[in-house]
Design a protein around this motif. Structure first.
Motif, PDB file in Angstrom:
ATOM      1  N   ASP A 238      10.493  28.751 -11.847  1.00 53.82           N
ATOM      2  CA  ASP A 238       9.695  29.846 -12.411  1.00 53.82           C
ATOM      3  C   ASP A 238      10.562  31.041 -12.786  1.00 53.82           C
ATOM      4  OD1 ASP A 238      10.389  30.599  -9.862  1.00 53.82           O
ATOM      5  OD2 ASP A 238       8.403  31.332  -9.293  1.00 53.82           O
TER       6      ASP A 238
ATOM      7  N   PRO B 151       8.438  31.825 -17.974  1.00 52.87           N
ATOM      8  CA  PRO B 151       8.992  31.369 -16.703  1.00 52.87           C
ATOM      9  C   PRO B 151       9.494  29.933 -16.803  1.00 52.87           C
ATOM     10  CG  PRO B 151       6.932  32.533 -16.338  1.00 52.87           C
ATOM     11  CD  PRO B 151       7.065  32.366 -17.819  1.00 52.87           C
ATOM     12  N   GLY B 152      10.671  29.702 -16.255  1.00 53.97           N
ATOM     13  CA  GLY B 152      11.251  28.367 -16.253  1.00 53.97           C
ATOM     14  C   GLY B 152      12.073  28.023 -17.477  1.00 53.97           C
TER      15      GLY B 152
ATOM     16  N   LYS C 126      13.032  37.874 -11.516  1.00 54.25           N
ATOM     17  CA  LYS C 126      12.191  36.990 -12.319  1.00 54.25           C
ATOM     18  C   LYS C 126      12.928  36.519 -13.572  1.00 54.25           C
ATOM     19  CE  LYS C 126       7.925  39.392 -10.948  1.00 54.25           C
ATOM     20  NZ  LYS C 126       6.816  40.243 -11.439  1.00 54.25           N
TER      21      LYS C 126
END
Length: 254
Positions: free
Chosen positions: A197, A31-32, A166
């Motif tokens: 995220d 994430p990120g 996501k």
């Protein structure tokens, strides 16, 4: 909460039977993070994108791709989308008779499991399109039908912002864009990654988009596998030297 590609092998179905394209790809996106995959034409970059998204012509023969621990190969295309995966296609498909607004609302409903509230949804759509330089009347047009290359790519980023997955796979989102459209599209991607995220796999063979979307990692992709990787400085090196040395090394090791 990562997107993990482990020793992935993929065949593409051709008229002459299956043909191996991916030959053991390993890659982890947390994430990120923004990961750029760069490589010459025909090296299998789009094959990776299509296989992860679930295109029926691209078959995972061994290895795995997991998203938050879920094995993607066990999920249908729509289940992969609901799990949080998004693909911005290099060549978005025209869908005559289906308006942009109806497509977006239907997609959002399918992802979330419930229809968005009309009053707030219309505002969100108009804001997303305005941020990409698209007039509100754009939502009444048939999806991608008669769109310029730049309009198609902007529409893909509108989808990215509204669906808010996501992980996003961006397959040569920069192709066919002039410099102004490139900046607008890059700004849209940066708004998405700015949440902190969200992960991105950015597929390209030009470095110009990396002037606007800063990658955390750059992976050089030749003949169906990652042959070297590094930080943003690797993209700058590729701008100077090209891919010839990596292609020659891959052939020598074949």
């Amino acid at each position: 909460m990562s997107l993990v590609i482990n020793d992935l092998h993929v065949d593409v179905l051709t008229e002459d039977g299956p043909k191996q394209i991916l030959k053991g790809v390993n890659l982890t996106i947390n994430p990120g993070e923004v990961h750029a995959i760069m490589g010459p034409n025909g090296s299998g970059k789009s094959t990776l994108a299509y296989a992860m998204a679930g295109h029926p012509k691209y078959q995972m023969t061994s290895g795995s791709v997991t998203l938050d621990g879920k094995e993607l190969n066990e999920l249908s295309v729509d289940e992969r989308a609901r799990a949080g995966l998004f693909l911005a296609m290099q060549y978005p498909v025209e869908v005559p008779g289906v308006s942009v607004s109806n497509f977006l609302r239907t997609a959002k409903t399918a992802i979330d499991g419930e229809a968005p509230k009309v009053r707030t949804w219309v505002k969100e759509v108009n804001q997303a399109m305005g941020a990409l330089g698209l007039d509100s009347s754009f939502s009444g047009r048939s999806l991608n039908e008669g769109f310029s290359g730049g309009e198609k790519k902007r529409a893909e980023i509108v989808q990215l912002q509204l669906l808010n997955p996501k992980y996003a796979i961006l397959d040569e989102t920069d192709s066919g864009l002039d410099i102004d459209a490139l900046r607008v599209v890059a700004d849209g991607v940066n708004r998405y990654t700015g949440q902190g995220d969200r992960g991105v796999l950015l597929i390209t063979h030009y470095t110009r988009i990396l002037n606007y979307i800063k990658p955390d990692f750059v992976h050089v992709y030749v003949d169906g596998r990652v042959v070297t990787e590094g930080g943003p400085e690797l993209a700058a090196k590729l701008e100077e030297t090209g891919y010839d040395a990596y292609i020659a090394a891959a052939r020598a090791n074949a």
